[in-house]
Design a protein around this motif. Structure first.
Motif, PDB file in Angstrom:
ATOM      1  N   ALA A 260       0.768  -1.301  -0.087  1.00  0.00           N
ATOM      2  CA  ALA A 260       0.001  -0.182   0.058  1.00  0.00           C
ATOM      3  C   ALA A 260       0.906   1.366  -0.035  1.00  0.00           C
ATOM      4  CB  ALA A 260      -0.797  -0.059   1.055  1.00  0.00           C
TER       5      ALA A 260
ATOM      6  N   GLY B 292       5.067   4.979  13.425  1.00  0.00           N
ATOM      7  CA  GLY B 292       4.353   4.074  12.438  1.00  0.00           C
ATOM      8  C   GLY B 292       3.054   3.450  13.239  1.00  0.00           C
ATOM      9  N   VAL B 293       2.220   3.000  12.325  1.00  0.00           N
ATOM     10  CA  VAL B 293       0.922   2.465  12.793  1.00  0.00           C
ATOM     11  C   VAL B 293       1.527   1.013  13.410  1.00  0.00           C
ATOM     12  CG1 VAL B 293      -1.350   1.566  12.288  1.00  0.00           C
ATOM     13  CG2 VAL B 293      -0.709   3.942  11.722  1.00  0.00           C
ATOM     14  N   VAL B 294       2.033   0.248  12.347  1.00  0.00           N
ATOM     15  CA  VAL B 294       2.362  -1.151  12.708  1.00  0.00           C
ATOM     16  C   VAL B 294       2.982  -1.267  14.237  1.00  0.00           C
ATOM     17  CG1 VAL B 294       3.615  -3.082  12.134  1.00  0.00           C
ATOM     18  CG2 VAL B 294       2.463  -2.094  10.513  1.00  0.00           C
ATOM     19  N   PRO B 295       3.999  -0.508  14.333  1.00  0.00           N
ATOM     20  CA  PRO B 295       4.619  -0.668  15.924  1.00  0.00           C
ATOM     21  C   PRO B 295       3.753  -0.046  16.892  1.00  0.00           C
ATOM     22  CG  PRO B 295       5.899   1.212  14.539  1.00  0.00           C
ATOM     23  CD  PRO B 295       4.936   0.370  13.424  1.00  0.00           C
TER      24      PRO B 295
ATOM     25  N   PHE C  41       0.136  -0.504  16.708  1.00  0.00           N
ATOM     26  CA  PHE C  41      -0.833  -1.677  17.245  1.00  0.00           C
ATOM     27  C   PHE C  41      -0.111  -2.754  17.954  1.00  0.00           C
ATOM     28  CE2 PHE C  41      -1.296  -2.263  12.344  1.00  0.00           C
ATOM     29  CZ  PHE C  41      -0.369  -3.794  12.447  1.00  0.00           C
TER      30      PHE C  41
ATOM     31  N   TYR D 210      -5.138  -6.720   7.216  1.00  0.00           N
ATOM     32  CA  TYR D 210      -3.899  -6.518   6.965  1.00  0.00           C
ATOM     33  C   TYR D 210      -2.902  -7.199   7.695  1.00  0.00           C
ATOM     34  CZ  TYR D 210       0.299  -3.259   7.166  1.00  0.00           C
ATOM     35  OH  TYR D 210       1.338  -2.477   7.071  1.00  0.00           O
TER      36      TYR D 210
ATOM     37  N   CYS E  20      -9.859  -2.765  11.959  1.00  0.00           N
ATOM     38  CA  CYS E  20      -9.332  -1.893  10.798  1.00  0.00           C
ATOM     39  C   CYS E  20     -10.588  -1.348  10.046  1.00  0.00           C
ATOM     40  CB  CYS E  20      -8.504  -2.924   9.871  1.00  0.00           C
ATOM     41  SG  CYS E  20      -7.719  -2.170   8.712  1.00  0.00           S
TER      42      CYS E  20
ATOM     43  N   ASN F 110      -8.755  -2.985   5.498  1.00  0.00           N
ATOM     44  CA  ASN F 110      -7.710  -3.351   4.423  1.00  0.00           C
ATOM     45  C   ASN F 110      -7.733  -5.009   4.686  1.00  0.00           C
ATOM     46  OD1 ASN F 110      -5.289  -4.193   3.167  1.00  0.00           O
ATOM     47  ND2 ASN F 110      -4.072  -2.771   4.058  1.00  0.00           N
TER      48      ASN F 110
ATOM     49  N   ASP G 143      -7.218   0.879  13.863  1.00  0.00           N
ATOM     50  CA  ASP G 143      -6.430   1.225  12.956  1.00  0.00           C
ATOM     51  C   ASP G 143      -7.064   1.823  11.797  1.00  0.00           C
ATOM     52  OD1 ASP G 143      -5.059   1.360  10.724  1.00  0.00           O
ATOM     53  OD2 ASP G 143      -3.871  -0.398  10.783  1.00  0.00           O
TER      54      ASP G 143
ATOM     55  N   ILE H  82      -5.968   4.214   9.761  1.00  0.00           N
ATOM     56  CA  ILE H  82      -5.073   4.885   8.828  1.00  0.00           C
ATOM     57  C   ILE H  82      -5.505   5.268   7.406  1.00  0.00           C
ATOM     58  CG2 ILE H  82      -3.985   2.917   7.655  1.00  0.00           C
ATOM     59  CD1 ILE H  82      -1.157   4.230   8.033  1.00  0.00           C
ATOM     60  N   HIS H  83      -6.352   4.789   6.844  1.00  0.00           N
ATOM     61  CA  HIS H  83      -7.048   4.980   5.522  1.00  0.00           C
ATOM     62  C   HIS H  83      -8.433   5.956   5.748  1.00  0.00           C
ATOM     63  CE1 HIS H  83      -4.411   1.920   3.353  1.00  0.00           C
ATOM     64  NE2 HIS H  83      -4.752   1.255   4.409  1.00  0.00           N
TER      65      HIS H  83
ATOM     66  N   THR I  13       0.199   9.303   6.491  1.00  0.00           N
ATOM     67  CA  THR I  13       1.010   8.878   5.364  1.00  0.00           C
ATOM     68  C   THR I  13       0.455   8.153   4.248  1.00  0.00           C
ATOM     69  OG1 THR I  13       1.273   7.000   6.800  1.00  0.00           O
ATOM     70  CG2 THR I  13       2.996   8.580   7.092  1.00  0.00           C
ATOM     71  N   LYS I  14      -0.446   7.502   4.551  1.00  0.00           N
ATOM     72  CA  LYS I  14      -1.331   6.703   3.359  1.00  0.00           C
ATOM     73  C   LYS I  14      -2.031   7.907   2.448  1.00  0.00           C
ATOM     74  CE  LYS I  14      -0.338   2.692   4.425  1.00  0.00           C
ATOM     75  NZ  LYS I  14       0.612   2.107   3.560  1.00  0.00           N
TER      76      LYS I  14
ATOM     77  N   PRO J 181       4.417   7.038   3.028  1.00  0.00           N
ATOM     78  CA  PRO J 181       4.480   5.916   4.155  1.00  0.00           C
ATOM     79  C   PRO J 181       5.933   5.667   4.608  1.00  0.00           C
ATOM     80  CG  PRO J 181       4.058   5.073   1.643  1.00  0.00           C
ATOM     81  CD  PRO J 181       4.017   6.614   1.510  1.00  0.00           C
TER      82      PRO J 181
HETATM   83  C1  LIG Z   1      -4.367  -0.914   7.653  1.00  0.00           C
HETATM   84  C2  LIG Z   1      -2.821  -0.434   7.920  1.00  0.00           C
HETATM   85  N1  LIG Z   1      -2.422  -0.271   8.860  1.00  0.00           N
HETATM   86  C3  LIG Z   1      -1.146   0.265   8.871  1.00  0.00           C
HETATM   87  C4  LIG Z   1      -0.479   0.166   8.068  1.00  0.00           C
HETATM   88  C5  LIG Z   1       1.204   0.698   7.816  1.00  0.00           C
HETATM   89  O1  LIG Z   1       1.314   1.695   8.719  1.00  0.00           O
HETATM   90  P1  LIG Z   1       2.709   2.226   8.999  1.00  0.00           P
HETATM   91  O2  LIG Z   1       3.525   2.296   7.657  1.00  0.00           O
HETATM   92  O3  LIG Z   1       2.545   3.663   9.451  1.00  0.00           O
HETATM   93  O4  LIG Z   1       3.499   1.202  10.063  1.00  0.00           O
HETATM   94  C6  LIG Z   1      -0.828  -0.236   6.340  1.00  0.00           C
HETATM   95  C7  LIG Z   1      -0.075   0.084   5.296  1.00  0.00           C
HETATM   96  O5  LIG Z   1      -0.509  -0.671   4.502  1.00  0.00           O
HETATM   97  C8  LIG Z   1      -2.164  -0.431   6.359  1.00  0.00           C
HETATM   98  O6  LIG Z   1      -2.863  -0.658   5.506  1.00  0.00           O
END
Ligand SMILES: Cc1ncc(COP(=O)(O)O)c(C=O)c1O
Length: 381
Positions: A31, A89-92, A94, A115, A162, A166, A194, A196-197, A229-230, A235
């Motif tokens: 993405a 970052g959203v991944v760290p 969650f 995701y 989410c 995603n 989450d 993010i979108h 970032t999206k 990103p």
């Molecule tokens: C639903 C979702 N959360 C988080 C991320 C990534 O977030 P980040 O790059 O801020 O860790 C993505 C990226 O594709 C996403 O689609």
């Protein structure tokens, strides 16, 4: 011609998206869009570069003010500055949420497909992922609250959620979110949402509703994750924030980062502030462009025997059902026809492929030609 029609050559930028496959394969997977970040963000970053010193940096009061105003304007959600926690970052974020809620061995409920970094986040924090399938009903992916109730155990503490979703591109309605919120109250679950979108809603009649904005009780049990970032296609700049109204939950969330999660760089903060102050027409134009790409993808898929997809309400991701093609290795089949898609199995949705349509129309058209070839190659004996 629109600025989004420009095919930007990303060669030499070590782009993850373009490095993954050889020159014969067009990438439609991760993405990350192939558009330039808007000029007003690039200009602000240039100005910051000219300062020349890039020390450790914090979120400035003006950035916080921009975010708080944006949340109020977009979602009528009044947020206090001390509820906001910045994370690179959203991944760290969650992953931190999974560690902040409950204790090792506790359960984290999540609707799938989702995701894929969601799937491993509970395990990273010694928690147990409890998956529950989304239901495809009347051509729409919906949450199956009965199935979720059956999956919840006495040790389930957190819902990892989410929205916009995603990979399915669903944007849950207020009614669906109210029902989900009641479910979480009934089962005493905290929520990590989450979102993010949230600024990539493609249908004008849909709206994004942050689940935490529904009520004070829901806000108190929710960690909301957002990022610029999206939306602005940055990103790689790693910049996001969590909104956590409950002070005790916020303390536990912050404790989960210690020694592991780095701070955010000064250029990322500059880009974020520009994004949250943006009132130009760049984003409405981007959404219209993405919606036209979405329409073209949906129209093409509808003509191809053995392929189906549901309507994408938000995000730039299409979730293609390829099960009727009965391919043994769907990802490899499409790759052999020059298409680098995301394999649904990774999202715990085997038999599906995720198609990122965040690219210039010409790139998409070439991708769709290859998609048609890949499908007709299956039909031939
Ligand atoms: C639903 C979702 N959360 C988080 C991320 C990534 O977030 P980040 O790059 O801020 O860790 C993505 C990226 O594709 C996403 O689609």
């Amino acid at each position: 011609m629109s600025e989004f029609d420009e095919v930007v050559d990303r060669t030499g930028t070590a782009s993850s998206k373009w490095n993954r496959y050889g020159a014969d394969v067009l990438p439609f997977w991760v993405a990350d869009m192939d558009f330039r970040t808007p000029e007003f963000i690039r200009r602000a970053m240039h100005a910051r570069i000219e300062h020349g010193v890039f020390g450790y940096t914090e979120a400035s009061p003006t950035l916080l003010e921009a975010v708080i105003e944006w949340l109020d304007e977009q979602f009528a959600w009044r947020v206090q500055s001390d509820w906001i926690v910045w994370v690179a970052g959203v991944v760290p974020a969650f992953n931190m949420a999974c560690r902040a809620v409950g204790a090792p061995g506790d359960g984290v409920l999540m609707p799938v497909p989702v995701y894929y970094p969601f799937l491993s986040a509970p395990r990273h924090g010694d928690r147990q992922a409890i998956e529950c399938s989304l239901a495809l009903s009347k051509g729409r992916w919906q949450m199956d609250l009965d199935g979720m109730a059956a999956a919840v155990t006495a040790r389930t503490r957190l819902l990892l959620f989410c929205n916009p979703q995603n990979p399915t591109g669903r944007v849950y309605s207020r009614e669906e979110l109210v029902a989900l919120a009641r479910f979480c109250e009934r089962h005493d679950l905290l929520i990590c949402s989450d979102e993010i979108h949230c600024s990539l809603i493609l249908d004008p009649e849909r709206e994004h509703v942050p689940i935490a904005s529904l009520s004070e009780d829901i806000a108190a049990r929710t960690i909301t994750l957002m990022a610029p970032t999206k939306t602005y296609n940055t990103p790689g700049l790693g910049c996001s924030f969590a909104i956590i109204p409950d002070a005790a939950l916020r303390r536990r969330f912050n404790a989960a980062r210690l020694g592991l999660v780095p701070g955010i760089g000064p250029l990322s903060f500059v880009a974020a502030e520009c994004a949250y102050r943006d009132n130009s027409d760049w984003l409405p134009r981007l959404r219209r462009y993405l919606a036209a790409n979405r329409d073209l993808l949906e129209h093409t898929v509808a003509q191809l025997p053995g392929l189906r997809m549901t309507h994408v309400e938000g995000t730039y991701l299409g979730w293609l059902d390829v099960r009727q093609l009965e391919l043994e290795a769907p990802h490899a089949h499409f790759e052999a026809h020059g298409l680098g898609l995301s394999d649904g199995a990774q999202f715990h949705g085997p038999g599906f492929m995720r198609f990122n349509f965040g690219c210039p129309r010409a790139t998409l058209e070439e991708g769709l030609r290859r998609l048609a070839n890949a499908v007709s190659a299956v039909q031939r004996p």
